[in-house]
Design a protein around this motif. Sequence first.
Motif, PDB file in Angstrom:
ATOM      1  N   ARG A 127      -4.289   4.436  10.676  1.00 50.64           N
ATOM      2  CA  ARG A 127      -4.984   3.664   9.648  1.00 50.64           C
ATOM      3  C   ARG A 127      -4.468   2.229   9.629  1.00 50.64           C
ATOM      4  N   ALA A 149       0.826  -1.200   0.000  1.00 46.12           N
ATOM      5  CA  ALA A 149       0.000   0.000   0.000  1.00 46.12           C
ATOM      6  C   ALA A 149       0.864   1.256   0.000  1.00 46.12           C
ATOM      7  N   ILE A 191     -10.389   2.926   8.624  1.00 45.77           N
ATOM      8  CA  ILE A 191     -10.131   4.349   8.783  1.00 45.77           C
ATOM      9  C   ILE A 191     -10.810   4.827  10.063  1.00 45.77           C
ATOM     10  N   THR A 242      -4.117  -1.066   7.288  1.00 46.95           N
ATOM     11  CA  THR A 242      -4.184  -1.592   5.934  1.00 46.95           C
ATOM     12  C   THR A 242      -3.851  -3.076   5.972  1.00 46.95           C
ATOM     13  N   LEU A 271     -12.986   4.836  -2.687  1.00 44.42           N
ATOM     14  CA  LEU A 271     -11.579   4.529  -2.456  1.00 44.42           C
ATOM     15  C   LEU A 271     -10.723   5.786  -2.516  1.00 44.42           C
ATOM     16  N   VAL A 280      -7.326   5.095  -0.491  1.00 38.63           N
ATOM     17  CA  VAL A 280      -7.185   3.703  -0.060  1.00 38.63           C
ATOM     18  C   VAL A 280      -6.931   2.830  -1.279  1.00 38.63           C
ATOM     19  N   TYR A 286     -10.244   8.589   0.708  1.00 34.83           N
ATOM     20  CA  TYR A 286      -9.146   8.532   1.676  1.00 34.83           C
ATOM     21  C   TYR A 286      -7.881   7.919   1.072  1.00 34.83           C
ATOM     22  N   TYR A 334     -13.485  -0.544   4.815  1.00 38.82           N
ATOM     23  CA  TYR A 334     -13.568  -0.832   3.383  1.00 38.82           C
ATOM     24  C   TYR A 334     -13.692  -2.343   3.192  1.00 38.82           C
ATOM     25  N   SER A 389      -9.230  -2.177   4.634  1.00 42.85           N
ATOM     26  CA  SER A 389      -8.599  -0.992   5.199  1.00 42.85           C
ATOM     27  C   SER A 389      -9.579  -0.395   6.211  1.00 42.85           C
TER      28      SER A 389
END
Length: 576
Positions: free
Chosen positions: A555, A308, A542, A557, A530, A535, A533, A484, A540
């Motif tokens: 965050r 990421a 947030i 991920t 997406l 992403v 933010y 997400y 993910s």
Amino acid sequence: MRVLLLFLTFLLAGPLQANPFAPKSDFLPVNQAFVLSQDRLPSGQMRLYFQIKDGYYLYQKRLKFDGIPVDQQPQLPAALNHHDEFFGDSAVYRTELELLLPANATGELRLGWQGCADAGLCYPPQTTVIDLGGQAVSAAPAAPDGGQASDQALASGLQHSSLAWSLLAFFGLGLLLAFTPCSLPMLPILAGLVMGNGASARRGWILAGVYVLSMALVYAALGVVAALLGASLQAWLQQPWLLGSLAGLFVILALPMFGAFELQLPAAVRDRLDRAGQGTRGGNLYGAALLGALSGLLMGPCMTAPLAGALLYIAQSGDVVQGALVLFSLGLGMGVPLLLLVTLGNRYLPRPGSWMNLVKGVFGFVFLAMALYTLRSLLPEPLLLALVGAWLIALAWAAWPALQRLPALRALPLLGALWGGLLLVGAAAGGNDLWQPLQPFTGGGAAPMSSAHDERVITIDNPQDLQRELDAAKARNQWVLVDYYADWCVSCKVMEKQVFARGDVQASLDGVQLLRLDVTADTPASRALLQRYQVPGPPSLIWIGPEGDERRARRITGEIDAAAFLQHWAQIRSQG
């Protein structure tokens, strides 16, 4: 290698041509798209000036002036109206923005701002700390809790590091990722390639090297394309027809291991390969390259903080060449431990003989397991439970004769057959947990999503609904957890069952607004979600504070377990 290049070209051409939303031009780094300067005027006022490149704009509502009293904050000039099909009408600034602070303003100003490009990219929120004596102290993506998230820190490190250092750093990250559940399933594939064909030590090194190089090339290519396509590539890699094809290939590879048939190429192709590889034994380089490419495809959808971070850097800088090299180095780092394990292990194997039939049988079961692993996100959970149970029973039946001479290990196939039987019984009753197959009969254990948690979750699939819920939570002074999610995301489903369904996790989130952003479909709305933010894909998580700002440094991920999640959330709450 020409075959490998043709294969990669064919593989990647489809999604690139099929996606009309791929960026058509490079984006400037944020500090070049929005150039901030400050100076002291003869009147004593502090002048802050943004020079905004053509095709870019700043949001008026994202301007924040923390650290100074309200009466010392500047008056905002009139802004332009800007309409976005997803976020509606907004007030923005283009070309330039001048802000004047009064002469009596003192202390340090934390200037917050965020900008976007007309071509479709929105940069993360930025914070510039300015000493009102006239010097800018720092400029970095906003992190209210004093740090950066792992993916953000990696992106920032790439931007401020030399190419050599970046390659070395991501090679080291690849070494660590080689021992994660995402890449460990590749070990038996490579071992089957090298040992299953009776390759010599030298030949084993060559085969394993081609495998790792092919995997790294695919990983680099997927990383660059993922930076251009966002989550749509991840979704493309999880399409049922592709996963079904990969699973079918693993089944075809398994059958010859059991002696069902000899897997042979057409005579013309076989003769050419025989002439090219005359004098060698233990497989061929073309097969190694193909399996390496397939391994890269299987690992491509896995979302980790290093990947990421690299994708965030590529998206922000537009430096695709450096991004490709960085991800290639990451892929090499992931492949080197696999190469060492199978090649060094191969040196200590006994001479070729009847034991090799046993090895082939083992790898046949491994290939069948990989087929199930590939299809795990498509199959209904009870059916997956039943297939795993049948696989365990078949493995136990095949292993029983081989272990008759090893009394200490005789219990293993019995235990495997017993657990396989329990899985079949649990599947027949609608079970869905590999470690609690009899859960339907006991009523215990964690359900896939408890009703208490499910009632609190608001599922969102468009930006308008997201903004409405965020505004409502801000008005209530309420924390928000944005999750997400996608149906094709295996880690998302694992976290549903093993994290969010737990009572202690639900209790810790009491009073938190839970928003699930469904990005299963590759649509303009999901891409906008997406992009909101920045992403790269699910899973993910947030965290949005009561005042409406993201705790960017916190965050999450990728997949996380319940204990780590609870510790993470406790730290966020303690810092406010």
